[in-house]
Design an enzyme around this catalytic site. Structure first.
Site, PDB file in Angstrom:
ATOM      1  N   LYS A   1      -6.332  -8.055 -40.552  1.00  0.00           N
ATOM      2  CA  LYS A   1      -7.227  -9.046 -41.168  1.00  0.00           C
ATOM      3  C   LYS A   1      -6.545  -9.733 -42.352  1.00  0.00           C
ATOM      4  CE  LYS A   1     -11.311  -6.401 -39.807  1.00  0.00           C
ATOM      5  NZ  LYS A   1     -12.337  -5.419 -40.257  1.00  0.00           N
TER       6      LYS A   1
ATOM      7  N   GLN B   1     -14.810  -1.686 -44.640  1.00  0.00           N
ATOM      8  CA  GLN B   1     -14.240  -1.248 -43.367  1.00  0.00           C
ATOM      9  C   GLN B   1     -14.919   0.029 -42.886  1.00  0.00           C
ATOM     10  OE1 GLN B   1     -11.896  -2.941 -41.535  1.00  0.00           O
ATOM     11  NE2 GLN B   1     -12.263  -1.401 -39.956  1.00  0.00           N
TER      12      GLN B   1
ATOM     13  N   ASP C   1     -19.490  -9.213 -41.916  1.00  0.00           N
ATOM     14  CA  ASP C   1     -19.815  -8.484 -40.689  1.00  0.00           C
ATOM     15  C   ASP C   1     -21.229  -8.778 -40.192  1.00  0.00           C
ATOM     16  OD1 ASP C   1     -17.395  -7.198 -40.220  1.00  0.00           O
ATOM     17  OD2 ASP C   1     -17.861  -5.544 -41.576  1.00  0.00           O
TER      18      ASP C   1
END
Length: 414
Positions: A82, A126, A149
Site C-alpha cells: 500500500k 491493518q 476501509d
C-alpha cells in the site's frame, strides 16, 4: 479450429460396481479455450490512472495513515504494498507501528490524533489486530470521513441502505464488483453465491450484488450443502479462508469464479507479491486454479487477481476522501420559523423568542455550517466545543471564515 469447440463424440465407459457409467468428454484443447484468466494488475493500473487524473483537481496532497499492530509477516507485506503504491502516484503516507502489547485505549488515542489532523485524509488500521483489541471499537473510532476501509458503522449502514455512487465502498468488495463488471455479465436475475460472510469481504460483497438485483446466497461454516449450492451459481465469489478449498466440482459450467482468498506458502526463492520485500513465500488462493480453469468462463488468479485491484482501491478511496474533505460546500443554515404571538404589540426580546422555540440540534447546525464532524465535541444537544484544528482544516477553503463570538447582550430589539 471450429472442431475444437464442439463436443468430441467419444463415449467413455467405466465399471462402477454393478453399473456402468457413461459420460462425454470435451476436447482438451477446447477446455483450455473456455476459461479466461482475468488480469487484475492491468485493471489496477487503470484505477491508478484515474486517481492521478483526480489528484490534479486537488489543491492539497492526499495523505494516508496506516496503523499496524504487531509483526505479522503477511500484514507487513500488505502495508508495504500500500505504501509503495501510494508513493508511486504521489500520495503521502504516515506509517505507525505499534507493538502487540499495546492497550486498546492507546490505539484509540492514536486514531483520534489522526482524526483531528486536517492534513491526514485517510486512516487504515491493518487487520488483524491482537485478540485483546476489539475490532468493532477500533473501526468505530475512525472518523467516517477518513475511513478508507469503509468499516465504520456509519459507512456500513450507508452501504446496506443505499446505492449512492458517492459512498465509500470497502476496497475488496469494490474490486470484486469491478471484476464482475469487466466480464460484462448482467447481474439482474443471476444467481450469485458468496462463500464466506466476513465483514471485510463476504458481507459487503453480498450487499453490492443485491444492489445489482442479483439473487444472492451466502454460505458459511454452518451451511451443510455448500457444494450443491455453489454448483447453481452464475457468479461464485470465494472468500472462505481455506486454501484450494474449491475445485471444479463446486463450479457450474461457464460460471464466473472470483477468488478473494490469499494464503502464504513457504517456497524457496519466490516472492509473496511484487514490491513486498519478503522472500520465501508464494501465494495461493481459496480455489484450485488448475481444476477450475477446465470448467469456468472467467477466473481470477492468485496472485495477480483481486489483490492488486484491492490495493488500487485503497488509493481510490484515499483520493475520494481527500476530494470530499477539501471540497468547498456552500453554507446552508436554515433558520427556525419565527412564531409570533397575537398579543405582541412590540417586538419581543431575544430571550422571549428563544423560550418559544426548540433549539436546533448542535450537530445539525455544525453540518449546515460545514464544520467537519471530528472537530465538533457536543455537550448536551444544543451546545458544543469546536476544536481549534478547524482553523487549519478550513484554510484550504477560501470562502471559509472563523469568527469567535465572545459575548452577546440581548435587547428588546434583537
Amino acid at each position: 479450429t471450429t472442431m475444437l469447440w464442439r463436443w468430441r463424440h467419444v463415449w467413455l465407459m467405466r465399471r462402477n460396481g454393478r453399473s456402468l457409467q457413461v459420460f462425454r468428454s470435451l476436447s482438451s484443447a477446447a477446455e483450455k479455450k473456455l476459461c479466461r484468466v482475468i488480469d487484475g494488475k492491468r485493471m489496477a493500473s487503470e484505477v491508478i490512472e484515474e486517481c492521478k487524473t483526480d489528484m490534479q483537481k486537488l489543491s492539497v496532497v492526499p495523505k494516508l495513515c496506516i496503523i499496524q499492530v504487531g509483526d505479522r509477516k503477511d500484514s507487513m507485506a500488505y502495508v508495504a504494498n500500500k505504501i509503495h503504491a501510494a508513493h508511486e502516484i504521489g500520495i503521502d503516507t504516515e506509517y505507525v507501528k505499534l507493538p502487540d502489547s499495546v492497550e486498546e485505549h492507546h490505539l484509540v488515542h492514536e486514531i483520534h490524533k489522526r482524526n483531528q489532523d486536517p492534513n491526514i485524509h485517510g486512516i487504515i488500521v491493518q487487520q488483524p489486530t491482537p485478540a485483546t483489541i476489539s475490532t468493532a471499537k477500533i473501526q468505530a473510532a475512525i472518523s467516517p470521513e477518513k475511513d478508507i476501509d469503509a468499516f465504520h458503522p456509519h459507512n456500513v449502514g450507508t452501504l446496506l441502505e443505499t446505492n449512492d455512487p458517492q459512498m465509500l465502498i470497502p476496497c475488496t468488495a469494490r474490486a470484486v464488483m469491478s471484476i464482475v463488471e469487466y466480464t460484462k455479465m448482467d447481474l439482474e436475475g443471476k444467481h450469485a453465491v458468496v462463500l464466506g460472510r466476513s465483514k471485510i469481504a463476504g458481507s459487503p460483497i453480498a450487499t453490492l450484488l443485491r444492489h445489482k438485483n442479483a439473487t444472492v446466497t451466502v454460505c458459511h461454516s454452518k451451511t451443510p450443502n455448500v457444494k450443491e449450492i455453489s454448483r447453481m451459481a452464475d457468479v461464485l465469489i470465494v472468500a472462505i479462508g481455506k486454501m484450494d478449498y474449491v475445485d471444479s466440482s463446486f463450479v457450474k459450467p461457464g460460471a464466473v469464479v472470483i477468488d478473494v482468498g490469499i494464503h502464504l506458502v513457504p517456497v524457496e526463492g519466490t516472492n509473496l507479491v511484487a514490491n513486498s520485500r519478503l522472500q520465501g513465500y508464494a501465494a495461493r488462493g481459496d480455489c484450485h486454479q488448475e481444476s477450475i480453469q477446465t470448467i469456468a468462463s472467467y477466473i481470477t488468479p492468485v496472485p495477480g487477481g483481486v489483490g492488486p485491484l484491492t490495493v488500487a482501491n485503497v488509493l481510490r478511496n484515499t483520493v475520494d476522501c481527500c476530494l470530499k474533505q477539501t471540497r468547498v460546500k456552500p453554507v446552508d443554515v436554515k433558520p427556525l420559523l419565527l412564531e409570533k404571538s397575537g398579543n405582541d404589540e412590540n417586538v419581543p426580546d431575544d430571550n422571549e423568542i428563544i423560550r418559544r422555540h426548540t433549539p436546533k440540534h448542535i450537530e445539525v447546525l455544525a453540518d449546515e455550517l460545514c464544520i467537519p464532524q471530528q472537530f465538533v465535541n457536543p455537550y448536551g444537544h444544543h451546545k458544543a466545543k469546536i476544536g481549534l484544528g478547524v482553523v487549519e482544516a478550513l484554510r484550504a477553503k477560501p470562502e471559509a471564515k472563523y469568527v469567535v463570538v465572545t459575548g452577546m447582550t440581548p435587547t428588546r430589539y434583537g
